[in-house]
Design a protein around this motif. Structure first.
Motif, PDB file in Angstrom:
ATOM      1  N   MET A 106       0.787  -1.226   0.000  1.00 42.60           N
ATOM      2  CA  MET A 106       0.000   0.000   0.000  1.00 42.60           C
ATOM      3  C   MET A 106       0.826   1.288   0.000  1.00 42.60           C
ATOM      4  SD  MET A 106      -3.208  -1.139   2.451  1.00 42.60           S
ATOM      5  CE  MET A 106      -4.173   0.326   2.089  1.00 42.60           C
ATOM      6  N   PRO A 107       1.964   1.367   0.730  1.00 51.09           N
ATOM      7  CA  PRO A 107       2.714   2.631   0.731  1.00 51.09           C
ATOM      8  C   PRO A 107       3.197   3.072  -0.654  1.00 51.09           C
ATOM      9  CG  PRO A 107       3.404   1.252   2.555  1.00 51.09           C
ATOM     10  CD  PRO A 107       2.530   0.409   1.683  1.00 51.09           C
ATOM     11  N   LEU A 109       1.505   2.898  -3.418  1.00 49.03           N
ATOM     12  CA  LEU A 109       0.388   3.292  -4.274  1.00 49.03           C
ATOM     13  C   LEU A 109       0.018   4.747  -4.033  1.00 49.03           C
ATOM     14  CD1 LEU A 109      -1.849   0.134  -3.695  1.00 49.03           C
ATOM     15  CD2 LEU A 109      -0.273   0.536  -5.605  1.00 49.03           C
ATOM     16  N   ARG A 114      -4.457   3.299  -2.957  1.00 52.56           N
ATOM     17  CA  ARG A 114      -4.495   2.750  -1.597  1.00 52.56           C
ATOM     18  C   ARG A 114      -5.928   2.482  -1.157  1.00 52.56           C
ATOM     19  NH1 ARG A 114      -0.721   6.914  -0.688  1.00 52.56           N
ATOM     20  NH2 ARG A 114      -2.287   8.125   0.486  1.00 52.56           N
ATOM     21  N   HIS A 117      -7.088  -0.560  -2.941  1.00 45.15           N
ATOM     22  CA  HIS A 117      -6.392  -1.750  -2.467  1.00 45.15           C
ATOM     23  C   HIS A 117      -6.897  -2.202  -1.104  1.00 45.15           C
ATOM     24  CE1 HIS A 117      -3.062  -4.539  -3.027  1.00 45.15           C
ATOM     25  NE2 HIS A 117      -2.670  -4.316  -1.779  1.00 45.15           N
ATOM     26  N   LEU A 259      -3.062   3.431   6.361  1.00 51.66           N
ATOM     27  CA  LEU A 259      -2.307   3.672   5.125  1.00 51.66           C
ATOM     28  C   LEU A 259      -3.221   4.213   4.025  1.00 51.66           C
ATOM     29  CD1 LEU A 259      -0.029   0.489   5.069  1.00 51.66           C
ATOM     30  CD2 LEU A 259       0.725   2.868   5.359  1.00 51.66           C
ATOM     31  N   ALA A 260      -4.441   3.692   3.964  1.00 54.36           N
ATOM     32  CA  ALA A 260      -5.384   4.139   2.937  1.00 54.36           C
ATOM     33  C   ALA A 260      -5.863   5.558   3.205  1.00 54.36           C
ATOM     34  CB  ALA A 260      -6.570   3.183   2.862  1.00 54.36           C
TER      35      ALA A 260
END
Length: 279
Positions: A106-107, A109, A114, A117, A259-260
């Protein structure tokens, strides 16, 4: 809400057994003591003194043997428990490794990537958790929920396991307001049997589940991203071990949500980006 204490009756039984063993040994000592005052024969050629001696030692030996057997049994149970714990750890590592691999992507993207994902991570985590619980939980169904930007709804981001897609929680519906507040407060909920001990505000008698555990998905600073729910059509399915496994997966999901939607974008879903949309 009343929660059952795992192993309570087992502990009572072991304590009672220990008292009985001590009582048997004490009785043997009293019988041996009584032989000194015994006179006469209770059978031809066998005196009461002989009888008390044999009976006393028999009781003492019975108590000692019972204690030894009980000790062996406890050691065996502890050894099995240690093996079970080690097996659970290995199983969890194998099941969650692919989920952690998805989170680690994720980081790299962009913001929209994110968010999209996140649905992949939620789906993989749901199926991994359902698989982990399969041995002890009857037909587990897992749902990962994301909180809407305005805090008025908990919507499905990913799900796995038994049956159809879990329902969503929308403000104004029975039980939904309490569920929303519970997530905002970071409070977990465990229901062992919906029929005998229903969750607050729940009035759906036709619900297909009997027991469930709900764990909020929150950041380190207490921001509520959503919740992780696991339910089963059977009662008494979620004891301490199952609750701990669900909590571990909820913590992994909290990392994915963070993260998103980092601090600067936590309210992004309310501005139009769809949480967990697949590309």
């Amino acid at each position: 809400m009343t929660e059952r204490t795992p192993g309570r009756w087992k502990r009572v039984g072991l304590t009672t057994l220990r008292i009985v063993v001590l009582a048997v040994v004490a009785a043997g000592g009293l019988v041996l003591e009584a032989r000194q005052d015994a006179v006469g024969d209770f059978l031809d050629g066998f005196s009461w003194q002989w009888f008390y001696t044999v009976a006393g030692w028999a009781l003492i030996l019975l108590g000692i043997v019972s204690q030894v057997v009980w000790g062996w049994r406890v050691d065996l149970i502890e050894a099995r428990n240690t093996t079970d714990v080690a097996q659970i750890r290995v199983t969890m590592k194998d099941a969650l490794k692919p989920v952690l691999a998805k989170v680690s992507e994720m980081p790299d993207l962009d913001a929209d990537g994110r968010a999209a994902h996140l649905a992949v991570v939620a789906s993989d985590a749901s199926w991994a958790l359902a698989t982990l619980l399969l041995r002890h939980v009857d037909r587990a169904r897992v749902g990962v929920y994301g909180m809407s930007g305005d805090g008025s709804a908990l919507r499905i981001v990913g799900y796995g396991g038994r049956g159809e897609k879990p329902g969503e929680f929308l403000a104004g519906r029975p039980g939904a307001d309490l569920a929303l507040q519970r997530v905002k407060d970071g409070s977990p909920l465990i229901v062992h049997d919906r029929r005998s001990d229903p969750p607050p505000g729940w009035d759906r008698e036709s619900a297909e589940w009997r027991s469930f555990v709900s764990v909020p998905i929150v950041s380190n600073d207490g921001f509520a991203y959503g919740m992780l729910n696991v339910d089963s059509p059977s009662e008494e399915m979620f004891q301490d071990t199952e609750q701990q496994i669900v909590s571990v997966v909820a913590e992994i999901l909290a990392i994915a949500f963070a993260l998103a939607f980092p601090k600067s974008e936590r309210r992004a879903p309310a501005r139009g980006r769809k949480v967990g949309a697949r590309t």
